[in-house]
Design a protein around this motif. Structure first.
Motif, short mmCIF file in Angstrom:
data_model
loop_
_atom_site.label_atom_id
_atom_site.label_comp_id
_atom_site.label_asym_id
_atom_site.label_seq_id
_atom_site.Cartn_x
_atom_site.Cartn_y
_atom_site.Cartn_z
N ILE A 239 14.47 2.66 -4.73
CA ILE A 239 14.44 2.31 -3.31
C ILE A 239 13.78 3.44 -2.52
N LYS A 240 14.19 4.67 -2.82
CA LYS A 240 13.65 5.84 -2.14
C LYS A 240 12.14 5.92 -2.37
N GLU A 241 11.72 5.75 -3.61
CA GLU A 241 10.30 5.85 -3.96
C GLU A 241 9.47 4.78 -3.24
N GLN A 242 9.96 3.55 -3.25
CA GLN A 242 9.23 2.46 -2.60
C GLN A 242 9.11 2.69 -1.10
N GLU B 67 9.38 5.56 0.59
CA GLU B 67 8.56 6.73 0.90
C GLU B 67 7.08 6.46 0.68
N LYS B 68 6.75 5.61 -0.26
CA LYS B 68 5.35 5.24 -0.49
C LYS B 68 4.81 4.50 0.74
N ILE B 69 5.60 3.57 1.27
CA ILE B 69 5.20 2.82 2.47
C ILE B 69 5.09 3.76 3.66
N LEU B 70 6.10 4.61 3.84
CA LEU B 70 6.07 5.55 4.96
C LEU B 70 4.87 6.49 4.87
N SER B 71 4.55 6.93 3.67
CA SER B 71 3.39 7.81 3.47
C SER B 71 2.10 7.10 3.87
N ALA C 194 9.62 10.77 5.93
CA ALA C 194 10.93 10.11 5.82
C ALA C 194 11.89 10.62 6.88
N SER C 195 11.85 11.92 7.17
CA SER C 195 12.78 12.46 8.17
C SER C 195 12.52 11.85 9.55
N ASN C 196 11.25 11.61 9.89
CA ASN C 196 10.95 10.96 11.17
C ASN C 196 11.43 9.52 11.18
N ALA C 197 11.27 8.82 10.06
CA ALA C 197 11.73 7.42 9.99
C ALA C 197 13.24 7.35 10.17
N ILE C 198 13.96 8.28 9.55
CA ILE C 198 15.42 8.31 9.69
C ILE C 198 15.80 8.64 11.13
N MET D 165 14.95 18.43 21.63
CA MET D 165 16.01 19.21 21.01
C MET D 165 15.56 19.71 19.63
N SER D 166 16.13 20.84 19.23
CA SER D 166 15.84 21.42 17.93
C SER D 166 16.42 20.54 16.83
N LYS D 167 15.67 20.41 15.76
CA LYS D 167 16.14 19.62 14.62
C LYS D 167 16.82 20.56 13.63
N SER D 168 18.14 20.65 13.72
CA SER D 168 18.85 21.58 12.85
C SER D 168 20.00 20.94 12.08
N ALA D 169 20.29 19.67 12.31
CA ALA D 169 21.37 19.01 11.58
C ALA D 169 20.83 18.48 10.26
N ASN D 170 21.64 18.55 9.23
CA ASN D 170 21.25 18.05 7.92
C ASN D 170 21.98 16.76 7.61
N LEU D 171 21.33 15.92 6.85
CA LEU D 171 21.90 14.65 6.42
C LEU D 171 21.70 14.56 4.91
N TYR D 172 22.77 14.40 4.19
CA TYR D 172 22.69 14.27 2.74
C TYR D 172 23.16 12.88 2.36
N VAL D 173 22.31 12.15 1.64
CA VAL D 173 22.65 10.79 1.23
C VAL D 173 22.29 10.59 -0.23
N ARG D 174 22.97 9.66 -0.84
CA ARG D 174 22.63 9.25 -2.20
C ARG D 174 22.01 7.87 -2.09
N ILE D 175 20.89 7.71 -2.75
CA ILE D 175 20.17 6.45 -2.68
C ILE D 175 19.55 6.16 -4.05
N GLU D 176 19.38 4.89 -4.33
CA GLU D 176 18.76 4.51 -5.60
C GLU D 176 17.34 5.07 -5.64
N PRO D 177 16.97 5.74 -6.74
CA PRO D 177 15.65 6.36 -6.81
C PRO D 177 14.48 5.39 -6.57
#
Length: 102
Positions: A16-19, A21-25, A31-35, A2-14
């Motif tokens: 937490i996000k950085e840590q 995304e570093k691991i995912l990288s 990050a979008s694939n992990a979600i 299926m086409s990926k066209s839905a958006n997800l907006y979230v607020r997260i502690e910076p």
């Protein structure tokens, strides 16, 4: 697929996000694939794909272990390896990519 066209907006502690995304990288996973994987697991499990509870124990701080205690913990890990109860990260993520056509 299926086409990926839905958006997800979230607020997260910076931090937490950085840590995360570093691991995912390091793992080569955007990050979008992990979600997306997380959401697919929610659907498959019909709930969160892990237990949400207060752990019975806290992680072991190996800097506070004596030589005998450290040896015992290492033996537990070695027993898991010998019994095949582990996978290396490369294999685990290859399995995920295969199972979800990523």
């Amino acid at each position: 697929m299926m086409s990926k066209s839905a958006n997800l907006y979230v607020r997260i502690e910076p931090e937490i996000k950085e840590q995360a995304e570093k691991i995912l990288s390091t793992l080569g996973i955007p990050a979008s694939n992990a979600i997306n994987i997380f959401y697919k697991q929610i659907i498959l499990q019909r709930g969160l794909p892990f237990e949400v509870k207060i752990p019975d124990s806290t992680p072991i701080d190996i800097s506070k272990l004596g030589a005998e205690e450290l040896h015992a913990e290492l033996e537990k890990g070695y027993a898991d390896v010998k019994a095949g109860r582990i996978k290396d990260a490369k294999t685990a993520f290859a399995d995920i990519r295969r199972d979800y056509d990523l």
